[in-house]
Every structure is written in structure tokens, then in C-alpha cells.
Design a protein around this motif. Structure first.
Motif, PDB file in Angstrom:
ATOM      1  N   HIS A 103     -37.390  38.869  16.694  1.00 40.65           N
ATOM      2  CA  HIS A 103     -36.582  37.677  16.398  1.00 40.65           C
ATOM      3  C   HIS A 103     -35.159  38.077  16.026  1.00 40.65           C
ATOM      4  N   ALA A 106     -33.234  39.327  19.139  1.00 41.58           N
ATOM      5  CA  ALA A 106     -32.876  38.212  20.012  1.00 41.58           C
ATOM      6  C   ALA A 106     -31.684  37.451  19.437  1.00 41.58           C
ATOM      7  N   LEU A 107     -31.696  37.264  18.108  1.00 43.09           N
ATOM      8  CA  LEU A 107     -30.594  36.564  17.456  1.00 43.09           C
ATOM      9  C   LEU A 107     -29.296  37.340  17.585  1.00 43.09           C
ATOM     10  N   CYS A 153     -33.337  26.789  23.205  1.00 50.57           N
ATOM     11  CA  CYS A 153     -33.979  28.092  23.018  1.00 50.57           C
ATOM     12  C   CYS A 153     -35.493  27.971  22.855  1.00 50.57           C
ATOM     13  N   HIS A 334     -32.800  34.568  24.002  1.00 49.69           N
ATOM     14  CA  HIS A 334     -33.904  34.217  23.112  1.00 49.69           C
ATOM     15  C   HIS A 334     -35.251  34.201  23.830  1.00 49.69           C
ATOM     16  N   GLU A 345     -38.654  30.605  17.822  1.00 52.72           N
ATOM     17  CA  GLU A 345     -37.367  31.145  18.269  1.00 52.72           C
ATOM     18  C   GLU A 345     -36.297  30.067  18.340  1.00 52.72           C
ATOM     19  N   ALA A 349     -32.679  30.367  16.607  1.00 56.03           N
ATOM     20  CA  ALA A 349     -31.453  30.137  17.378  1.00 56.03           C
ATOM     21  C   ALA A 349     -30.485  29.196  16.681  1.00 56.03           C
TER      22      ALA A 349
END
Length: 502
Positions: A103, A106-107, A153, A334, A345, A349
Motif C-alpha cells: 500500500h 503504491a501510494l 483507484c 494503485h 487501496e 489513494a
């Protein structure tokens, strides 16, 4: 010598700007066509859709941008990671958690693409048009954008595809095609997915690459080299070095990109924010007056026009928009997250617009206001905007422009590697997923890096940024039609959390 000439400003600018200007002028005009507000001022129709969509999603999801903020923090911290292993939802009841990155990674990958020159130059442009009051509208837009980011997302994860090797392919291309097919609009979904992919590829070459490297080089030349050394016509050398660095990273795919961005993003944001905090600290007596100026200018006509036109047009076009909410690009990054719950997610986001618009842009605005760098009513371009911010930081400590130069180069580098991933995902959707296809795209991307540093490319950048703007059209259609799907995913995730807690 011939190569140097071909990619020098004298050898390239006039021809390439003429070609792109003539070939795509109609497209730029169509996307940026304005709806009149006054006899002299108008707002592009695409901006009204972005704002209207963000407001709609905020209400439809019961202010998820506020109510979900704390939960989003907990997801990033790993509080609910145990849910993933125990998950047995209706889409995937296997024990394997699909995805390529965490997570947090991805962020940071998505933030690296959105926190960039728009947060520096774009804010200065907005304030130059609308005055201090533009800051309020900028923050409001960021808060509303958190809801749009949550929706797109969540859909990105819900409709992603994972190949036999575990590589993830996701983003608007997939939720437009697959989601609208579920809704009974298969042809519309295919057409919108193709349109989005074409525009995303163009945006990756322009706003996500050429503009980033061009502005980074100009600040580097102005602060570090000037007046001692001039690289007039030699920008390609800077571009070539950056292209090599970018190529080394992007050749490894999203895992390599994420492993770099999860280190670069915290560093670059901390460097920039520390520099701003020091300037604010040295001028702490002026901070209350700055907030007062912002509030007094909130409903002043110049403040409104500056907030919407300055931030939403100039800030967007000159930095791939402040947060890209509603554009759909971030959902590509994401989509690669390791999770069985798409809504988890989506919640992560929504932190993006808060970081890059509410925090970074607001702090930039405060520095510009208290150091007296803004002269309302004097419209400036992106290069002048970034130099104004540099001067504002220099007013605190003389060597701060060097710190800003480092931050800007990190901003540019991280934006480029993230946008290369966005562009490749769209490229692979259109042309296939083979290694040959992948390397062709990445080679072209690196070539554009060299070109972007070597020339001004005004028409090309305008066109490419407009393509990013145009990504919103197919994406927003999908978001509106598929919002019930997102509500279902959010309920599923919230029920899982409640069961875990109980």
C-alpha cells in the motif's frame, strides 16, 4: 556535431513546434474550449466536469474524503493487513494475495507522479492571477478531489488483470472495458478504453516527461550554472544523463519503480517542506497576516478566477495537474497493490490530493505570500513561477535555491519514472504485453527525455498536457456509471473490518 545540432534549440524548436502546432491545434482548442463566466473570462468545460464529478462523489459516498481519512492512514500503516490473509470475498477466495507492491509503495509511486512542478510553479501562477484568495480554492479543489481519487483507484484494483507471472495490468483501460461490459455497454467500454490509452501515451511523453525534464534543466542552469557556465544549446547532455538514469529504473517495471519512489518521495517531500518551514519560521510574525489575506481574498473575483483558472488550468497544464483527481492516471499505479479488497487501496489513494494539494501547495502559497513575491494581476509562465518560488526560499537563506534545485530534480525524476509506467500500461493495452513491445516504448520514452531537455517544445507540451486533460473525458464517464460498484466494494471492506474488530 550533427547530433548536437539536431537536438539543439536552434535545430529542433521551430520545426517540431510548427508540425505539432498545425497538426493538433484543433484538438487543443476543442479540449480547452471555454464556457464564459464574464465578458472576458471563461472556464474550460472539462474543468466543470472535474469539479462537478468530485462534488458528486463526495456527496454520493457520504464525504468519504473526511470520514475515510483516519482509516486510510491505518491501511497504510498496516493495521488491517491481517484481513488480507483471512479474506474470502466473492471475487477471490484463494489464499494468494495478488499484486506487486505494498500500500505504501503504491501510494508513493502515485504521489511521485502528482507531487511535482505544478506544486511549485503552478501555485505561483495561480496566485499571480488571483491573489492570496486563490489558495482557498486550491485547497477546496484538493479536498473534493480526494473523493474522485478514491473512486477511480478502487475501480483500478477491482478490474485489474494479473498474468501468469504475477505482473499486474490495470487502470481506466481495464475498468472502462470490463466494467461497462458488465453494465451492458461493451462497445462503448472498448472505445473509451482505446481513447484513454492513446491520450495517456501522449501525456506520458509530454507532461509526464518532456515538460518535467525541461523545467528541471532550466532551474539547474539558472541556479547552479548561471552566470558562470552557459549550456545554451547543450541541454541534450543533461537530458541524456537523466534518460540513462530513468532507463535504469524503468527497465525493472513497477517493482523497481516502487522501490525507488518509496525512498525518493519521502526524501523530496521532506527536503522541500523543511525548506519551506524554515522560511515560515523566520517570518512567523507574518503568518497570521498571510492567512488573513487568504481569507479576505476568498470571495474576491480575482481570487475565484485565480483559484479555478490559475490552479486548474495553469497548475494542471504546467505540472500534470496538482493531484490528477478524475484523470485516472493514478489508478494505474494503485492497481499493482497487494490486496484482495479494492476499496482498501481506494482509501489509501485519497491521501494523495491531501499531500500534494492541501499540504504542499498550501505551504508554497504561504511562503510566496509572506515573502512578497506575488504581484496580483501579472500573469506569469511556468518558468517564471518556479523562479519566483526559488526567490522566495532565497529570501530566507541565500543557499536555499540549491536545495530547491535538488528537490525539483527529484520531483522531475520521480514524475518521469511513474509516468513511464502509466504510459507503458496504456501502450501494452493497445499493442500487447511482450518484452519487445515493452522495450520499444521505454526506448521511445527515454528519447523524449533527451528531446525535452534540449528544446522548448511549446506546441508539443501544450498538446501533450491537453491529452492528459482529455483523459478525463472517458474516465469520468466510467466513474459515474461504475460508482455503485465502488459503493459495494466499500461496504465489503468495511464489513470485513467490523468482523475483525468484533
Amino acid at each position: 556535431m550533427l547530433f548536437s545540432y539536431l537536438i539543439s534549440e536552434q535545430g529542433l524548436d521551430e520545426r517540431i513546434n510548427e508540425v505539432f502546432g498545425n497538426a493538433t491545434g484543433w484538438f487543443v482548442d476543442a479540449i480547452l474550449a471555454e464556457i464564459p463566466l464574464t465578458s472576458t473570462t471563461g472556464i474550460p468545460w472539462v474543468l466543470l466536469i472535474l469539479l462537478g464529478g468530485a462534488a458528486y462523489f463526495t456527496i454520493y459516498f457520504k464525504f468519504i474524503n473526511i470520514s475515510g481519512f483516519g482509516k486510510a492512514i491505518r491501511v497504510v500503516r498496516g493495521t488491517y493487513d491481517g484481513l488480507e490473509k483471512a479474506a474470502d470475498n466473492e471475487r477471490d477466495n484463494t489464499s494468494e494475495i495478488k499484486g506487486e507492491v505494498s500500500h505504501f509503495q503504491a501510494l508513493t509511486t502515485a504521489v511521485s507522479a502528482t507531487v511535482g512542478l505544478g506544486n511549485i510553479a503552478g501555485v505561483a501562477i495561480a496566485l499571480s492571477i488571483g491573489g492570496p484568495g486563490a489558495t482557498f480554492w486550491m485547497v477546496l479543489i484538493g479536498v473534493l478531489g480526494m473523493s474522485s481519487k478514491f473512486v477511480e483507484c478502487t475501480l483500478g484494483v477491482a478490474y485489474r488483470e494479473v498474468d501468469a507471472e504475477g505482473k499486474v495490468y490495470g487502470g481506466p483501460m481495464y475498468y472502462l472495458r470490463k466494467g461497462l461490459q458488465e453494465k451492458g455497454f461493451p462497445k462503448l467500454g472498448k472505445v473509451l478504453a482505446i481513447l484513454f490509452s492513446i491520450m495517456c501515451i501522449g501525456g506520458s511523453f509530454g507532461g509526464g516527461n518532456m515538460f518535467q525534464i525541461n523545467q528541471a534543466f532550466k532551474l539547474f542552469e539558472h541556479v547552479v550554472l548561471s552566470p558562470h557556465v552557459s549550456l545554451q544549446g547543450q541541454g541534450w547532455i543533461f537530458g541524456l544523463i537523466m534518460a540513462i538514469l530513468v532507463g535504469v529504473v524503468i527497465i525493472g517495471g513497477i517493482k523497481k519503480i516502487a522501490s525507488v519512489t518509496d525512498k525518493i518521495v519521502p526524501v523530496m517531500v521532506v527536503i522541500y517542506i523543511l525548506a519551506v518551514i524554515i522560511v515560515l519560521g523566520l517570518n512567523w510574525q507574518k503568518i497570521p497576516d498571510a492567512f488573513a489575506a487568504i481569507w479576505q481574498g476568498v470571495f474576491h473575483p480575482e481570487g475565484v478566477i485565480g483559484g479555478f483558472i490559475g490552479v486548474l488550468i495553469q497548475g494542471f497544464r504546467r505540472g500534470a495537474f496538482s493531484n490528477e483527481a478524475g484523470i485516472g492516471s493514478s489508478s494505474i499505479a494503485h492497481s499493482a497493490v497487494k490486496t484482495k479488497f479494492p476499496a482498501s487501496e481506494g482509501l489509501v489513494a485519497l491521501l494523495e490530493p491531501f499531500i500534494d494539494t492541501v499540504v504542499v501547495c498550501t505551504m508554497t502559497a504561504l511562503v510566496l505570500i509572506i515573502t512578497g513575491q506575488i504581484h496580483t494581476g501579472v500573469e506569469i509562465n511556468s518558468e517564471e513561477g518556479i523562479l519566483l518560488t526559488s526567490s522566495a526560499l532565497e529570501s530566507g537563506i541565500s543557499w536555499f535555491p540549491y536545495i530547491l534545485t535538488i528537490a525539483v530534480m527529484l520531483f522531475a525524476f520521480s514524475s518521469m519514472i511513474s509516468w513511464s509506467y502509466y504510459g507503458y500500461q496504456a501502450w501494452s493495452y493497445l499493442f500487447g504485453r511482450g518484452k519487445k513491445t515493452e522495450y520499444i516504448y521505454k526506448f521511445i520514452f527515454c528519447c523524449f527525455t533527451v528531446v525535452g531537455a534540449a528544446a522548448t517544445l511549446t506546441a508539443v507540451t501544450d498538446f501533450s498536457d491537453t491529452m492528459i486533460f482529455a483523459m478525463m473525458v472517458p474516465n469520468m464517464i466510467g466513474l459515474f456509471l461504475l460508482s455503485p460498484k465502488v459503493k459495494k466494494e466499500l461496504k465489503l471492506y468495511n464489513n470485513a473490518i467490523e468482523e475483525e474488530v468484533s
